[in-house]
Design a protein around this motif. Structure first.
Motif, PDB file in Angstrom:
ATOM      1  N   UNK A 185       0.771  -6.265   2.318  1.00 25.46           N
ATOM      2  CA  UNK A 185       0.118  -7.553   2.078  1.00 25.46           C
ATOM      3  C   UNK A 185      -0.579  -8.061   3.331  1.00 25.46           C
ATOM      4  N   UNK A 186       0.072  -7.866   4.472  1.00 25.32           N
ATOM      5  CA  UNK A 186      -0.533  -8.318   5.730  1.00 25.32           C
ATOM      6  C   UNK A 186      -1.870  -7.639   5.988  1.00 25.32           C
TER       7      UNK A 186
ATOM      8  N   UNK B  99       7.456  17.053  -0.334  1.00 24.17           N
ATOM      9  CA  UNK B  99       8.866  17.202  -0.701  1.00 24.17           C
ATOM     10  C   UNK B  99       9.639  15.905  -0.552  1.00 24.17           C
ATOM     11  N   UNK B 100       9.029  14.906   0.065  1.00 26.52           N
ATOM     12  CA  UNK B 100       9.726  13.674   0.412  1.00 26.52           C
ATOM     13  C   UNK B 100       9.743  12.712  -0.778  1.00 26.52           C
ATOM     14  N   UNK B 101      10.728  12.892  -1.641  1.00 22.60           N
ATOM     15  CA  UNK B 101      10.813  12.070  -2.843  1.00 22.60           C
ATOM     16  C   UNK B 101      11.030  10.597  -2.565  1.00 22.60           C
ATOM     17  N   UNK B 102      11.778  10.268  -1.510  1.00 26.09           N
ATOM     18  CA  UNK B 102      12.038   8.861  -1.197  1.00 26.09           C
ATOM     19  C   UNK B 102      10.756   8.131  -0.807  1.00 26.09           C
ATOM     20  N   UNK B 103       9.927   8.780   0.016  1.00 25.92           N
ATOM     21  CA  UNK B 103       8.672   8.152   0.411  1.00 25.92           C
ATOM     22  C   UNK B 103       7.703   8.080  -0.764  1.00 25.92           C
ATOM     23  N   UNK B 104       7.734   9.085  -1.632  1.00 28.73           N
ATOM     24  CA  UNK B 104       6.884   9.049  -2.824  1.00 28.73           C
ATOM     25  C   UNK B 104       7.261   7.864  -3.704  1.00 28.73           C
ATOM     26  N   UNK B 105       8.568   7.633  -3.877  1.00 30.26           N
ATOM     27  CA  UNK B 105       9.023   6.500  -4.677  1.00 30.26           C
ATOM     28  C   UNK B 105       8.616   5.178  -4.028  1.00 30.26           C
ATOM     29  N   UNK B 106       8.666   5.124  -2.685  1.00 28.57           N
ATOM     30  CA  UNK B 106       8.252   3.914  -1.995  1.00 28.57           C
ATOM     31  C   UNK B 106       6.761   3.654  -2.201  1.00 28.57           C
ATOM     32  N   UNK B 107       5.955   4.695  -2.131  1.00 29.64           N
ATOM     33  CA  UNK B 107       4.516   4.535  -2.379  1.00 29.64           C
ATOM     34  C   UNK B 107       4.280   3.884  -3.735  1.00 29.64           C
ATOM     35  N   UNK B 108       5.003   4.338  -4.742  1.00 32.75           N
ATOM     36  CA  UNK B 108       4.827   3.784  -6.083  1.00 32.75           C
ATOM     37  C   UNK B 108       5.283   2.331  -6.137  1.00 32.75           C
ATOM     38  N   UNK B 109       6.335   1.988  -5.415  1.00 27.56           N
ATOM     39  CA  UNK B 109       6.788   0.597  -5.369  1.00 27.56           C
ATOM     40  C   UNK B 109       5.775  -0.295  -4.656  1.00 27.56           C
ATOM     41  N   UNK B 110       4.963   0.310  -3.785  1.00 23.50           N
ATOM     42  CA  UNK B 110       3.923  -0.443  -3.092  1.00 23.50           C
ATOM     43  C   UNK B 110       2.627  -0.506  -3.900  1.00 23.50           C
ATOM     44  N   UNK B 111       2.671  -0.007  -5.122  1.00 23.55           N
ATOM     45  CA  UNK B 111       1.500  -0.067  -5.987  1.00 23.55           C
ATOM     46  C   UNK B 111       0.512   1.055  -5.788  1.00 23.55           C
TER      47      UNK B 111
ATOM     48  N   UNK C 127       3.009  21.251   1.884  1.00 25.40           N
ATOM     49  CA  UNK C 127       2.019  20.515   1.099  1.00 25.40           C
ATOM     50  C   UNK C 127       2.032  19.041   1.499  1.00 25.40           C
ATOM     51  N   UNK C 128       0.874  18.393   1.351  1.00 25.28           N
ATOM     52  CA  UNK C 128       0.746  16.967   1.647  1.00 25.28           C
ATOM     53  C   UNK C 128       0.375  16.214   0.376  1.00 25.28           C
ATOM     54  N   UNK C 129       1.116  15.155   0.071  1.00 24.90           N
ATOM     55  CA  UNK C 129       0.800  14.288  -1.066  1.00 24.90           C
ATOM     56  C   UNK C 129      -0.015  13.103  -0.568  1.00 24.90           C
ATOM     57  N   UNK C 130      -1.039  12.732  -1.324  1.00 21.09           N
ATOM     58  CA  UNK C 130      -1.928  11.622  -0.969  1.00 21.09           C
ATOM     59  C   UNK C 130      -1.732  10.494  -1.978  1.00 21.09           C
ATOM     60  N   UNK C 131      -1.428   9.304  -1.466  1.00 19.06           N
ATOM     61  CA  UNK C 131      -1.276   8.106  -2.298  1.00 19.06           C
ATOM     62  C   UNK C 131      -2.273   7.058  -1.840  1.00 19.06           C
ATOM     63  N   UNK C 132      -2.716   6.202  -2.770  1.00 17.54           N
ATOM     64  CA  UNK C 132      -3.663   5.166  -2.382  1.00 17.54           C
ATOM     65  C   UNK C 132      -3.673   3.996  -3.348  1.00 17.54           C
ATOM     66  N   UNK C 133      -4.142   2.851  -2.844  1.00 15.86           N
ATOM     67  CA  UNK C 133      -4.340   1.658  -3.660  1.00 15.86           C
ATOM     68  C   UNK C 133      -5.580   0.944  -3.144  1.00 15.86           C
ATOM     69  N   UNK C 134      -6.413   0.444  -4.054  1.00 16.71           N
ATOM     70  CA  UNK C 134      -7.633  -0.267  -3.700  1.00 16.71           C
ATOM     71  C   UNK C 134      -7.360  -1.755  -3.579  1.00 16.71           C
ATOM     72  N   UNK C 135      -8.191  -2.423  -2.832  1.00 16.14           N
ATOM     73  CA  UNK C 135      -8.011  -3.854  -2.612  1.00 16.14           C
ATOM     74  C   UNK C 135      -7.983  -4.618  -3.931  1.00 16.14           C
ATOM     75  N   UNK C 136      -8.896  -4.311  -4.852  1.00 17.26           N
ATOM     76  CA  UNK C 136      -8.950  -5.048  -6.111  1.00 17.26           C
ATOM     77  C   UNK C 136      -7.706  -4.805  -6.961  1.00 17.26           C
ATOM     78  N   UNK C 137      -7.112  -3.621  -6.831  1.00 21.56           N
ATOM     79  CA  UNK C 137      -5.879  -3.337  -7.567  1.00 21.56           C
ATOM     80  C   UNK C 137      -4.723  -4.141  -6.991  1.00 21.56           C
TER      81      UNK C 137
ATOM     82  N   UNK D 297      -5.023  -6.989  -5.387  1.00 20.39           N
ATOM     83  CA  UNK D 297      -5.268  -8.395  -5.724  1.00 20.39           C
ATOM     84  C   UNK D 297      -4.899  -8.682  -7.173  1.00 20.39           C
ATOM     85  N   UNK D 298      -5.235  -7.772  -8.084  1.00 13.21           N
ATOM     86  CA  UNK D 298      -4.935  -7.979  -9.499  1.00 13.21           C
ATOM     87  C   UNK D 298      -3.421  -8.005  -9.726  1.00 13.21           C
ATOM     88  N   UNK D 299      -2.696  -7.128  -9.035  1.00 15.68           N
ATOM     89  CA  UNK D 299      -1.241  -7.069  -9.192  1.00 15.68           C
ATOM     90  C   UNK D 299      -0.584  -8.347  -8.698  1.00 15.68           C
ATOM     91  N   UNK D 300      -1.204  -9.000  -7.720  1.00 11.08           N
ATOM     92  CA  UNK D 300      -0.661 -10.261  -7.190  1.00 11.08           C
ATOM     93  C   UNK D 300      -1.067 -11.450  -8.034  1.00 11.08           C
TER      94      UNK D 300
END
Length: 230
Positions: A165-166, A183-195, A214-224, A226-229
């Motif tokens: 948010x900051x 392979x890092x399931x805990x960080x993957x779950x955290x990414x999902x909790x962060x939207x 292997x590297x997993x890529x996660x992302x969230x856009x500003x408008x997404x 904002x909409x979630x908030x």
């Protein structure tokens, strides 16, 4: 509503995405930004205080920096105490975001738990990194690590939400992303909790610990965000 109906209704068309992206406007990352301001005005949550990492935090950081379970998912080699302290000092020196690759690191301190290095201070139980992935395209990267003894209590989520948010509120990125060991399931779950959504898996991108990873890529856009908030 069935799962099929829900997924069909929610799926944007290419035209929808193009219109939404156009409405967002051009990149406008607010830099330069000096994270030193967070020393006097840290990010506070219910249980945590997040402020710039200091070289003096090295004793606490080394407590998780030396654990094989932690190193397994980070591109950090094993370090002895002197090397670990030097590494923390290097990371603590990063403060100003002005160009691609610039970063700062926030110490995640747990209120009421004494530091291993200075009992008068709160303990650093992990840290959160913010790095400029692309100034031209207004992209920031988040990274994190938490001592295993303090995992499973929601601290990573609490810190991650606060930092997410900051950066959106203060730095105005178009996109916030994370790159992690697949392979890092805990960080993957955290990414999902962060939207964040999982957008890609880059096969055998890095060679660490004697093997291709292997590297997993996660992302969230500003408008997404904002909409979630709402």
């Amino acid at each position: 509503m069935t799962m099929h109906e829900n997924s069909t209704a929610a799926k944007p068309t290419p035209a929808d995405r193009a219109a939404a992206a156009a409405a967002d406007g051009p990149p406008a990352l607010r830099v330069p930004f000096d994270a030193t301001v967070l020393t006097e005005s840290p990010i506070s949550t219910e249980r945590l205080v997040l402020r710039p990492l200091e070289a003096s935090d090295a004793p606490d950081v080394f407590e998780y920096q030396r654990i094989p379970e932690v190193l397994r998912y980070l591109p950090w080699p094993e370090r002895d105490r002197a090397q670990g302290y030097a590494h923390t000092a290097t990371r603590a020196a990063g403060r100003v975001l002005a160009a691609d690759g610039d970063f700062f690191v926030l110490a995640v301190t747990l209120l009421g738990t004494p530091s291993t290095g200075n009992g008068a201070s709160d303990r650093v139980i992990g840290d959160m990194m913010v790095r400029v992935s692309s100034l031209a395209h207004a992209q920031l990267e988040l990274g994190w690590v938490v001592h295993p003894d303090f995992q499973g209590r929601g601290y990573a989520r609490e810190a991650g939400l606060a930092v997410r948010d900051f950066v959106f509120e203060t730095l105005d990125p178009h996109r916030v992303q994370a790159f992690l060991d697949a392979r890092n399931g805990s960080s993957a779950a955290l990414c999902e909790r962060l939207g964040m959504r999982r957008e890609a898996t880059i096969l055998e991108e890095q060679y660490n610990d004697g093997e291709w990873q292997d590297t997993a890529v996660y992302g969230v856009l500003r408008r997404e965000w904002a909409a979630a908030r709402g």
